[in-house]
Design a protein around this motif. Structure first.
Motif, PDB file in Angstrom:
ATOM      1  N   GLY A 301       0.583  -1.285  -0.033  1.00 57.83           N
ATOM      2  CA  GLY A 301      -0.139  -0.006  -0.204  1.00 57.83           C
ATOM      3  C   GLY A 301       0.754   1.208   0.048  1.00 57.83           C
ATOM      4  O   GLY A 301       0.346   2.303   0.249  1.00 57.83           O
ATOM      5  N   PRO A 328       0.038   5.821  -6.429  1.00 59.85           N
ATOM      6  CA  PRO A 328      -0.247   4.574  -5.842  1.00 59.85           C
ATOM      7  C   PRO A 328       0.163   3.168  -6.194  1.00 59.85           C
ATOM      8  O   PRO A 328      -0.534   2.436  -6.771  1.00 59.85           O
ATOM      9  CB  PRO A 328      -1.756   4.527  -5.892  1.00 59.85           C
ATOM     10  CG  PRO A 328      -2.012   5.161  -7.272  1.00 59.85           C
ATOM     11  CD  PRO A 328      -1.032   6.412  -7.300  1.00 59.85           C
ATOM     12  N   GLU A 331      -1.362  -0.170  -5.478  1.00 59.72           N
ATOM     13  CA  GLU A 331      -2.704  -0.668  -6.090  1.00 59.72           C
ATOM     14  C   GLU A 331      -2.466  -1.399  -7.262  1.00 59.72           C
ATOM     15  O   GLU A 331      -2.103  -1.199  -8.168  1.00 59.72           O
ATOM     16  CB  GLU A 331      -3.437   0.662  -6.602  1.00 59.72           C
ATOM     17  CG  GLU A 331      -4.690   0.394  -7.234  1.00 59.72           C
ATOM     18  CD  GLU A 331      -5.602  -0.483  -6.473  1.00 59.72           C
ATOM     19  OE1 GLU A 331      -6.107  -1.342  -7.193  1.00 59.72           O
ATOM     20  OE2 GLU A 331      -6.119   0.268  -5.473  1.00 59.72           O
ATOM     21  N   ARG A 336      -8.235   1.606 -11.165  1.00 60.64           N
ATOM     22  CA  ARG A 336      -8.266   2.239  -9.923  1.00 60.64           C
ATOM     23  C   ARG A 336      -7.006   3.121  -9.922  1.00 60.64           C
ATOM     24  O   ARG A 336      -6.823   4.303  -8.851  1.00 60.64           O
ATOM     25  CB  ARG A 336      -8.575   1.274  -8.848  1.00 60.64           C
ATOM     26  CG  ARG A 336      -9.945   0.686  -8.523  1.00 60.64           C
ATOM     27  CD  ARG A 336     -10.114  -0.092  -7.134  1.00 60.64           C
ATOM     28  NE  ARG A 336      -9.281  -0.951  -6.953  1.00 60.64           N
ATOM     29  CZ  ARG A 336      -9.579  -2.351  -7.248  1.00 60.64           C
ATOM     30  NH1 ARG A 336     -10.954  -2.531  -7.977  1.00 60.64           N
ATOM     31  NH2 ARG A 336      -8.981  -3.376  -7.183  1.00 60.64           N
ATOM     32  N   ARG A 337      -5.899   2.684 -10.097  1.00 59.47           N
ATOM     33  CA  ARG A 337      -4.484   3.481 -10.132  1.00 59.47           C
ATOM     34  C   ARG A 337      -4.754   4.799 -10.868  1.00 59.47           C
ATOM     35  O   ARG A 337      -4.489   6.055 -10.382  1.00 59.47           O
ATOM     36  CB  ARG A 337      -3.385   2.575 -10.357  1.00 59.47           C
ATOM     37  CG  ARG A 337      -2.016   3.121 -10.141  1.00 59.47           C
ATOM     38  CD  ARG A 337      -0.956   2.025 -10.403  1.00 59.47           C
ATOM     39  NE  ARG A 337      -1.091   1.563 -11.677  1.00 59.47           N
ATOM     40  CZ  ARG A 337      -1.377  -0.118 -11.730  1.00 59.47           C
ATOM     41  NH1 ARG A 337      -1.206  -0.833 -10.747  1.00 59.47           N
ATOM     42  NH2 ARG A 337      -0.997  -0.609 -13.044  1.00 59.47           N
TER      43      ARG A 337
END
Length: 474
Positions: A301, A328, A331, A336-337
């Motif tokens: 994370g 991120p 991720e 989503r990244r």
């Protein structure tokens, strides 16, 4: 500008945004930007089949004489003389600033260029240098242009390139007769000029104070710059996650290069509703995730900070704003990244637009501004992993005496304590993305290939068909 009483020179003091680049550079991390250009060599082919490197040098030197910004040098002043200033170099001779070299067999051209771009420029000469590089495989010749960040930022460097090269293959470089430069002002003249500047500043403060008392004045001078520094430092709260990426920056460099067709990248961004800069950041985040995982570093994370220059909106200044974007890397999902990065850049740009200021609005004496800005730079560097910049280059091909510029790779400078810089440059339908690293970083090829796979994953997410990028003999 003010004309000195007994000299033909005109003193143009360095702005704060220009001085900053001189202050924050180090011996092994000078603030110098490079551009590695690969040209068709055929127009310079000699009868014996070899490339006329001296002819390339002469063509560059001739064109440099027509670019006024390349004639100037910085005069670094003594105490009491005021800020350093720009002046026409009395000894300006373009051929002295263009060198010729032959790449040894087996040498990686991009990494050679990155190391060469980190070789400090002499401070008492015009702040640029060009290297004509022969010995490349195929019908190619390279030119490495290095410019101090004091002279130009990334966008300014590309503008200089546009002025240096030809817009048409048949264009002939105009012969500009050399004009004698005015002699540099003496110490006494500079002291007198400084006294005039102090008196002028006092009069301006007096007029501003009278307006303030009448209720017509604005905020105190310099408050915007200080506010922007505080806002930028607030984004560095907490330490940066520890990784195996080296923090010590030495004199050597390695450079990874990724080629992407520009139309492909534009279609991907349009389909996903993001900017090209968002795509670059997301590809780099994917590359770092794969790189750290391959090195057996757990990435459940962590968010690695990247600094991203942002335009000021002032054409007469260099970039003085900066976004701090959390990448991120922990991720695993591509969509989503990208969403996290797009949200961060959108929010950051909104903050900068609301501030309508940058650190160059700081109004403090140089003896106070210099340590403050250098401390802020060191503080931020300890809490960054990389910097990422994206520059829009010429959309049409450029030429050098009939030789077409086939590819241009940007080389962004490393800062002390920041192990990576990533730069993306568009030119004539292609984006070249480079990863510049200290040569103490191992497995740069892995990081480069992983970043290329990050671009491919974004393209697949958008459903955009891949285009085959042109091959280049780097």
């Amino acid at each position: 500008m003010r004309r000195l009483a007994q000299a033909a020179a005109v003193v143009t003091r360095l702005r704060l945004d220009e001085l900053m680049s001189a202050w924050v550079g180090g011996r092994d991390s000078p603030m110098q930007i490079g551009l590695l250009c690969v040209f068709d060599a055929e127009p310079f082919r000699r009868a014996d089949g070899l490339v006329d490197l001296a002819g390339v040098r002469a063509a560059l030197a001739l064109r440099a004489s027509r670019v006024p910004g390349l004639h100037r040098r910085v005069v670094w002043t003594r105490p009491g003389e005021g800020r350093p200033f720009w002046a026409e170099d009395p000894a300006f001779a373009p051929p002295d600033l263009v060198e010729v070299t032959t790449l040894p067999p087996g040498t990686d051209l991009p990494s050679w260029a990155a190391s060469r771009a980190a070789t400090p420029l002499p401070p008492d000469r015009p702040l640029w240098r060009a290297d004509v590089v022969g010995g490349l495989p195929g019908d190619r010749v390279a030119v490495l242009l290095v410019v101090s960040h004091v002279l130009a930022d990334g966008a300014g460097g590309i503008a200089l390139l546009g002025s240096l090269l030809d817009q048409d293959p048949a264009a002939a470089a105009p012969v500009v007769p050399p004009a004698p430069a005015a002699p540099l002002p003496s110490h006494r003249q500079l002291l007198r000029e400084r006294l005039h500047e102090i008196a002028d500043a006092a009069r301006r403060r007096g007029r501003r104070g009278r307006r303030d008392r009448r209720g017509a004045g604005g905020p105190r001078a310099g408050v915007h710059g200080l506010t922007e520094i505080r806002a930028a430092l607030a984004e560095f709260a907490g330490p940066e996650p520890v990784t195996s990426l080296p923090r010590q920056v030495g004199p050597g460099r390695r450079l990874g290069v990724v080629h992407v067709p520009l139309p492909e990248l534009l279609r991907t961004g349009h389909a996903l509703g993001v900017t090209v800069n968002d795509l670059v950041l997301a590809a780099v985040a994917a590359g770092l995730r794969e790189y750290l995982t391959a090195r057996d570093e757990g990435v459940p994370g962590p968010v690695l900070r990247a600094s991203v220059p942002a335009t000021t909106g002032h054409a007469d200044r260099q970039v003085g704003r900066m976004l701090v974007v959390g990448l991120p890397v922990g991720e695993p999902d591509t969509a989503r990244r990208l969403a996290v990065i797009h949200h961060a850049t959108t929010q950051g740009k909104a903050r900068l637009r609301a501030a309508d200021a940058d650190v160059t609005d700081l109004r403090l004496p140089v003896p106070v501004a210099r340590p403050l800005l250098c401390w802020a730079r060191r503080f931020g560097s300890r809490r960054l992993t990389l910097s990422v910049t994206d520059v829009t280059g010429p959309s049409a091909p450029l030429w050098l005496a009939g030789a077409r510029l086939r590819a241009a790779a940007p080389i962004a400078p490393l800062s002390a304590g920041v192990p990576l810089t990533v730069a993306a440059l568009s030119y004539a339908g292609e984006v070249v993305l480079t990863i510049n690293a200290s040569d103490s970083l191992t497995d740069l090829d892995l990081l480069t290939e992983a970043t290329a796979r990050g671009v491919a994953a974004l393209r697949e997410l958008a459903g955009v068909a891949a285009e085959r990028p042109p091959a280049h003999a780097w």
